[in-house]
Write a protein that holds these residues in place. Structure first.
Motif, PDB file in Angstrom:
ATOM      1  N   PHE A   5      -9.482  27.178 -22.548  1.00  0.00           N
ATOM      2  CA  PHE A   5      -9.405  26.050 -23.475  1.00  0.00           C
ATOM      3  C   PHE A   5      -8.531  24.947 -22.916  1.00  0.00           C
ATOM      4  CE2 PHE A   5      -6.970  23.938 -26.813  1.00  0.00           C
ATOM      5  CZ  PHE A   5      -7.996  23.292 -27.479  1.00  0.00           C
ATOM      6  N   LEU A  38     -12.799  17.258 -28.840  1.00  0.00           N
ATOM      7  CA  LEU A  38     -12.318  18.624 -29.034  1.00  0.00           C
ATOM      8  C   LEU A  38     -13.482  19.589 -29.265  1.00  0.00           C
ATOM      9  CD1 LEU A  38      -9.212  17.897 -31.284  1.00  0.00           C
ATOM     10  CD2 LEU A  38      -9.201  18.609 -28.883  1.00  0.00           C
ATOM     11  N   ASP A  39     -14.491  19.140 -30.002  1.00  0.00           N
ATOM     12  CA  ASP A  39     -15.671  19.984 -30.204  1.00  0.00           C
ATOM     13  C   ASP A  39     -16.382  20.252 -28.877  1.00  0.00           C
ATOM     14  OD1 ASP A  39     -15.328  20.279 -32.910  1.00  0.00           O
ATOM     15  OD2 ASP A  39     -16.627  18.597 -33.451  1.00  0.00           O
ATOM     16  N   LYS A  42     -14.384  22.742 -27.031  1.00  0.00           N
ATOM     17  CA  LYS A  42     -14.523  24.051 -27.672  1.00  0.00           C
ATOM     18  C   LYS A  42     -15.829  24.738 -27.278  1.00  0.00           C
ATOM     19  CE  LYS A  42     -16.454  24.127 -31.390  1.00  0.00           C
ATOM     20  NZ  LYS A  42     -17.869  24.254 -31.837  1.00  0.00           N
ATOM     21  N   ASP A  43     -16.908  23.965 -27.228  1.00  0.00           N
ATOM     22  CA  ASP A  43     -18.203  24.556 -26.873  1.00  0.00           C
ATOM     23  C   ASP A  43     -18.187  25.132 -25.458  1.00  0.00           C
ATOM     24  OD1 ASP A  43     -19.211  23.921 -29.325  1.00  0.00           O
ATOM     25  OD2 ASP A  43     -20.175  22.058 -28.677  1.00  0.00           O
ATOM     26  N   LEU A  45     -15.459  25.947 -23.885  1.00  0.00           N
ATOM     27  CA  LEU A  45     -14.468  27.022 -23.946  1.00  0.00           C
ATOM     28  C   LEU A  45     -15.113  28.358 -24.272  1.00  0.00           C
ATOM     29  CD1 LEU A  45     -11.699  28.425 -24.521  1.00  0.00           C
ATOM     30  CD2 LEU A  45     -11.878  27.463 -26.817  1.00  0.00           C
ATOM     31  N   ILE A  46     -15.977  28.385 -25.281  1.00  0.00           N
ATOM     32  CA  ILE A  46     -16.594  29.637 -25.698  1.00  0.00           C
ATOM     33  C   ILE A  46     -17.389  30.239 -24.545  1.00  0.00           C
ATOM     34  CG2 ILE A  46     -18.236  30.685 -27.275  1.00  0.00           C
ATOM     35  CD1 ILE A  46     -15.549  29.863 -28.503  1.00  0.00           C
ATOM     36  N   SER A  90     -17.846  28.675 -34.129  1.00  0.00           N
ATOM     37  CA  SER A  90     -16.449  28.521 -33.720  1.00  0.00           C
ATOM     38  C   SER A  90     -15.985  27.111 -34.027  1.00  0.00           C
ATOM     39  CB  SER A  90     -16.293  28.808 -32.217  1.00  0.00           C
ATOM     40  OG  SER A  90     -17.064  27.888 -31.456  1.00  0.00           O
ATOM     41  N   TYR A  91     -14.675  26.926 -34.067  1.00  0.00           N
ATOM     42  CA  TYR A  91     -14.136  25.581 -34.275  1.00  0.00           C
ATOM     43  C   TYR A  91     -12.730  25.510 -33.703  1.00  0.00           C
ATOM     44  CZ  TYR A  91     -11.520  27.516 -38.267  1.00  0.00           C
ATOM     45  OH  TYR A  91     -10.689  28.255 -39.052  1.00  0.00           O
ATOM     46  N   VAL A  92     -12.316  24.272 -33.402  1.00  0.00           N
ATOM     47  CA  VAL A  92     -10.949  24.004 -32.966  1.00  0.00           C
ATOM     48  C   VAL A  92     -10.372  22.994 -33.932  1.00  0.00           C
ATOM     49  CG1 VAL A  92     -11.792  22.272 -31.322  1.00  0.00           C
ATOM     50  CG2 VAL A  92      -9.457  23.138 -31.109  1.00  0.00           C
ATOM     51  N   ASN A  93      -9.152  23.242 -34.381  1.00  0.00           N
ATOM     52  CA  ASN A  93      -8.561  22.414 -35.420  1.00  0.00           C
ATOM     53  C   ASN A  93      -7.125  22.057 -35.057  1.00  0.00           C
ATOM     54  OD1 ASN A  93      -8.108  21.087 -37.832  1.00  0.00           O
ATOM     55  ND2 ASN A  93      -7.514  22.963 -38.902  1.00  0.00           N
ATOM     56  N   ILE A 101      -7.651  27.626 -32.725  1.00  0.00           N
ATOM     57  CA  ILE A 101      -8.979  27.900 -32.183  1.00  0.00           C
ATOM     58  C   ILE A 101      -9.479  29.176 -32.844  1.00  0.00           C
ATOM     59  CG2 ILE A 101     -10.337  28.237 -30.089  1.00  0.00           C
ATOM     60  CD1 ILE A 101      -7.822  27.219 -28.550  1.00  0.00           C
TER      61      ILE A 101
END
Length: 498
Positions: A5, A38-39, A42-43, A45-46, A90-93, A101
């Protein structure tokens, strides 16, 4: 997962600095990663986290159970391996205190070997085989803390956890009559083993990443003359929809300790991107470029000899016969060159309408005499130029065009002569020699320090008062491993080729 990440965030801000560096406590380059950015991170990252988590080997599990009519049965599971993970949601906030995460509703596939043994009368009964396990409803979450620690980013793991809701075990081989006993005996332990293994993997990754951040350089070399000060200043700004960073961002002499000089950032509010929201905003203060200009000037590199021009006859006194007669009379048909030296660093200004610069220079006319070069006159030249900027790949590129210029005679060994007589010659030289030379280097661009494999896409550039703002999306080419892009010494915005 956390390691992946943070590497994905690195394309969105410049490289951090080591902890011994002093800073101006003002950032001349600001970056903001939007919710869209960030999205995007995150994508990826997964995808990268899954590849780093698999295969993941779990410790062997053994247990003895008392089964009616059979007695004590010793069970064991070995070679327990997570070989596949799927994350449907999934999401990152980002929040005021950290970056959360969460991977939700994940599934995992495990393989393992199983065995059992027990004694019936004086006979040992045993069996073994393979088994597959489907993990359902897995939740993985972590919260990262970011802080500025004397110029570098400090990464900490504030919270971390993994929860497995259900598992489904399928035996292959051996005696199936022990199937329910196996499930009852090992379901809880398998859940705990999966949860503990993934949590441990995340914690190890955070420690390694924090160590890596501390080892990153405090400056990025552009060439042997100039380097970019990439010290973080102020604390990262986290909101519920973005993360913001500020770095020093000024250029410094490559052979000296990083020092930001006497610059003061405009205190007015920063400009913001217009139109649809993009992943990344990068704001560069005008003094980022002025600092490089000062370094080159102080190093004595803003001067050059002009001995070749498109119309080579201009560099012979015969072409000056009617505009400066005394020059031709004293040095008939002699070749010349022009020794150009800037008398002060160029100053770059940015406004909502345009980018402009005023260049102060001295142009010395040299004549080739008998085995010697004779300076015969010096003209003070003040050039006003207007510029534009753009993005080419990951480079900030530019071009300039002539707005106006003024001239005055600084000194002369051939007597006084009127400046208006040589105005057309000087205009021709500016348009055919000086500006094309400058535009050649500006066209190569200033390399933004983006991690290899990431490229700016559909970038827009806005000029504001004292700032240049880049608003861009980012694409990722999976064929590259994330690492810092090396600087190309030939691709400096203010590299005059020395």
């Amino acid at each position: 997962m956390a390691t992946a990440f943070f590497f994905l965030l690195m394309p969105f801000f410049l490289v951090p600095a080591s902890t011994h560096l002093q800073s101006t406590e003002e950032g001349f380059i600001s970056t903001v990663i939007s919710e869209k950015g960030l999205d995007f991170a995150k994508d990826i990252l997964i995808e990268k986290a899954i590849s780093s988590l698999t295969p993941l080997y779990l410790p062997q599990i053994e247990k003895t159970l008392k089964i009616p009519l059979v007695g004590n049965v010793h069970f064991g599971l070995s070679n327990i391996t997570i070989y596949r993970v799927d994350v449907p949601y999934s999401y990152v906030n980002p929040g005021d205190t950290g970056i959360a995460i969460v991977a939700s509703g994940a599934t995992a596939n495990l393989s393992m070997n199983w065995f059992y043994s027990y004694r019936a009368w004086f006979v040992t009964v045993s069996d073994k085989g393979h088994a597959s396990i489907q993990v359902e409803g897995m939740e993985v979450g972590l919260t990262l803390g970011l802080a500025n620690q004397q110029g570098t980013l400090k990464l900490s793991l504030m919270e971390c956890g993994c929860y497995v809701k259900d598992i489904d075990i399928t035996l292959n081989g051996g005696a199936s009559w022990l199937y329910q006993g196996l499930v009852d005996a090992f379901e809880g332990q398998i859940k705990s083993s999966v949860e503990n293994a993934i949590t441990k993997k995340i914690k190890e990754g955070i420690l390694k990443l924090d160590s890596l951040l501390k080892s990153l350089p405090n400056e990025v070399p552009v060439n042997e003359i100039v380097a970019l000060n990439v010290t973080f200043v102020e604390e990262p700004v986290l909101s519920n929809s973005s993360i913001g960073f500020e770095i020093d961002g000024l250029f410094t002499a490559a052979d000296k300790v990083v020092s930001s000089g006497n610059y003061f950032r405009n205190s007015q509010l920063s400009a913001s991107c217009k139109g649809p929201v993009k992943m990344l905003e990068i704001s560069l203060d005008k003094d980022v470029f002025n600092s490089a200009s000062n370094i080159y000037y102080n190093a004595g590199l803003m001067q050059w000899i002009v001995d070749k021009v498109p119309d080579q006859s201009l560099l012979n006194t015969a072409s000056w016969k009617y505009i400066v007669p005394q020059l031709y009379k004293m040095y008939p048909n002699d070749d010349m060159n022009l020794n150009v030296s800037l008398s002060s660093p160029p100053v770059i200004r940015s406004s909502p309408d345009n980018i402009d610069s005023t260049i102060y220079s001295d142009v010395t006319i040299d004549v080739f005499g008998d085995n010697e070069i004779i300076p015969v006159a010096c003209i003070s030249l003040v050039v006003t130029a207007s510029g534009s900027v753009g993005i080419s790949g990951n480079n900030l590129v530019g071009s300039v065009e002539l707005v106006d210029f003024t001239m005055s005679l600084k000194w002369s060994k051939i007597g006084n002569f009127h400046m208006y007589l040589i105005q057309s010659v000087m205009r021709t030289l500016l348009k055919t020699v000086f500006l094309p030379y400058v535009n050649l280097h500006l066209g190569r661009g200033f390399p933004l320090p983006i991690i290899r494999g990431f490229t700016l896409q559909n970038a827009d550039i806005f000029c504001a008062s004292s700032q240049i703002l880049i608003c861009s999306n980012v694409v990722f080419a999976d064929s590259y491993k994330p690492k810092l892009l090396p600087y190309d010494p030939t691709h400096s915005l203010l590299d005059f080729g020395f």
